[in-house]
Every structure is written in structure tokens, then in C-alpha cells.
Motif scaffolding. Structure first.
Motif, PDB file in Angstrom:
ATOM      1  N   TYR A  91       0.830  -1.197   0.000  1.00 13.82           N
ATOM      2  CA  TYR A  91       0.000   0.000   0.000  1.00 13.82           C
ATOM      3  C   TYR A  91       0.868   1.252   0.000  1.00 13.82           C
ATOM      4  N   TYR A 144       0.455   5.805  -0.261  1.00  6.64           N
ATOM      5  CA  TYR A 144      -0.490   6.903  -0.045  1.00  6.64           C
ATOM      6  C   TYR A 144       0.172   8.248  -0.352  1.00  6.64           C
ATOM      7  N   LEU A 147      -6.015  12.739   2.960  1.00  2.11           N
ATOM      8  CA  LEU A 147      -5.633  11.751   1.961  1.00  2.11           C
ATOM      9  C   LEU A 147      -6.045  12.215   0.563  1.00  2.11           C
ATOM     10  N   TYR A 172      -4.577   6.944  -3.061  1.00  2.00           N
ATOM     11  CA  TYR A 172      -3.814   5.848  -2.506  1.00  2.00           C
ATOM     12  C   TYR A 172      -3.819   4.674  -3.478  1.00  2.00           C
ATOM     13  N   VAL A 217      -3.424   0.240  -3.488  1.00  2.00           N
ATOM     14  CA  VAL A 217      -3.309  -1.006  -2.715  1.00  2.00           C
ATOM     15  C   VAL A 217      -2.483  -2.051  -3.459  1.00  2.00           C
ATOM     16  N   GLY A 246      -8.897   9.500  -2.488  1.00  2.00           N
ATOM     17  CA  GLY A 246      -9.056   9.728  -1.069  1.00  2.00           C
ATOM     18  C   GLY A 246     -10.050  10.830  -0.805  1.00  2.00           C
TER      19      GLY A 246
END
Lengths: 117, 111
Positions: free
Chosen positions: A31, A33, A45, A48, A50, A58
Motif C-alpha cells: 500500500y 499513499y 488523503l 492511494y 493497494v 481519497g
């Protein structure tokens, strides 16, 4: 072991210019960000990811784009910079789970300070 | 709407004067609450993870606790080097990939 590295650390842009912030991590984290931090607003945020090839929005994604072509890199782009995008930008990475539990241990870079005139 | 609120915004303590910082949350399906420390000009640094009400974690002069509505970061006999901004963050069942942060408490400990 460098951890999370952000480049550049400082940048001044004129309104309407474009730029890309690069984040690189050497911890093999899934992950990644991008946050922005403004006085009195905390960390918000932006986008992001994964995993390699995936991205998601975000809280404050407008005006930004991202790409994760390689697992270790996460790029944040500003296509047409605005003064409201003056901020400190932080990249972070983590492994999502340890022993079956969500781990919130984010590893942060040192930040990129962007000023848009 | 999920919310994370930290109080106070700023706290000044004399060296040795113990106190607590608060992080209250109104979220659905808390999956973890996390405390971070941030020094000026630096990225946040992870301190603790708390998963369920009643859980406690300690590190040096810091102790984090969790209830069903809030978390406290207790600072015992603080020193000037504990001066920093302390941030809390949560992961919920609807935001498993993301951490949402509170706005932080700026702690100053003077000698």
C-alpha cells in the motif's frame, strides 16, 4: 535501507504549471499513499494505491492524478497547479496486515514542500 | 459521516507535569486506532496501535488507551524532548485501505 524517499523536497511553481512528485519505497510494501498537510487541517488523503497498477481516490483528489506502474514507486501529478495546492505533501507506505490484523504503521517520507504562486 | 476529533489543539506543560491528549471518534466498525508523533519539518512517526476497547500500550513516558468512543494518550512526567504534534488515525470496516487522521495536538513541554 532508505525507507520512503520523496523528490523533490522543495518546489515553487507558477499557476498553471504542471509537475510530478515522486515517491519511492524500498520495503516491498503493497500500500502507498499521498497526503497533504496544511496548517490547522491535519493530514488529508489525496489518493492511494493497494497494489501495483491500482489507484483510488481519497478525501481531496481534485486537481491531482497518480500512477503506480511499479510496486516501489507512486507518482503524484499536478496538471495545472493552483495556489490552493500550496502545501506540504507526504508519501507513505505500509503492509496492510500483520498476524491477521490491520496494521496502521505507515512509514512516511520527509515531505515535499510545494508553493504555487 | 466518520469523524476523528483531537483535543486540545495545543497543550503547554511544564517539565514533569503529567497530562492526557484526547482522540474521540464517531465511526462505524472501528478496525484500529493509531497514534503518531510528528516533529517540525518531518514526516509522522508511528507510536501505537490499539484494536479493541480496554486495550493499552506503553512506550517510555507514553501510554495509550482505548474505549468505545475515544482514545487517550497519557504523558507521564514529560520532558522537553516530548514536544511534538501528536496525531491519531483510524481504519474502519468501510475504509480498510485507508487511514483517516485527526488534526493533531501540538504539545510543548518547557523546562
Amino acid at each position: 535501507n532508505a525507507g520512503v524517499t520523496q523528490t523533490p523536497k522543495f518546489r515553487v511553481l507558477k499557476t498553471g504549471q504542471s509537475m510530478t512528485l515522486l515517491c519511492a519505497q524500498d520495503m516491498n510494501h503493497e500500500y502507498m499513499y499521498w497526503y497533504r498537510q496544511d496548517p490547522g487541517m491535519g493530514l488529508r488523503l489525496i489518493h492511494y494505491s493497494v497494489g501495483e497498477g491500482t489507484t483510488a481516490k481519497g478525501e481531496v483528489p481534485d486537481g491531482y492524478n497518480v500512477s503506480r506502474l511499479k510496486k516501489q514507486n507512486f507518482l503524484l501529478g499536478l496538471e495545472s497547479a493552483a495556489p490552493s495546492q500550496t502545501s506540504v505533501y507526504f508519501c507513505a507506505s505500509r503492509t496492510p496486515r500483520t498476524s491477521g490484523k490491520n496494521t496502521g504503521e505507515l512509514f512516511f517520507g520527509e515531505g515535499s514542500r510545494l508553493t504555487v504562486l | 459521516e466518520d469523524q476523528v476529533t483531537q483535543s486540545p489543539e495545543a497543550l503547554r506543560l511544564q517539565e514533569g507535569e503529567s497530562s492526557s491528549l484526547n482522540c474521540s471518534y464517531t465511526v462505524s466498525g472501528l478496525r484500529g486506532l493509531f497514534w503518531y508523533r510528528q516533529d517540525p519539518g518531518k514526516g509522522p512517526e508511528f507510536l501505537f496501535t490499539l484494536y479493541s476497547a480496554g486495550e493499552e500500550k506503553e512506550k517510555e513516558r507514553l501510554k495509550a488507551t482505548l474505549t468505545k468512543k475515544e482514545s487517550f494518550l497519557h504523558i507521564t512526567a514529560p520532558k522537553p524532548e516530548d514536544s511534538a504534534t501528536y496525531l491519531c488515525a483510524v481504519i474502519t470496516s468501510s475504509t480498510l485501505g485507508r487511514l483517516y487522521f485527526g488534526r493533531g495536538t501540538q504539545l510543548t513541554v518547557w523546562p
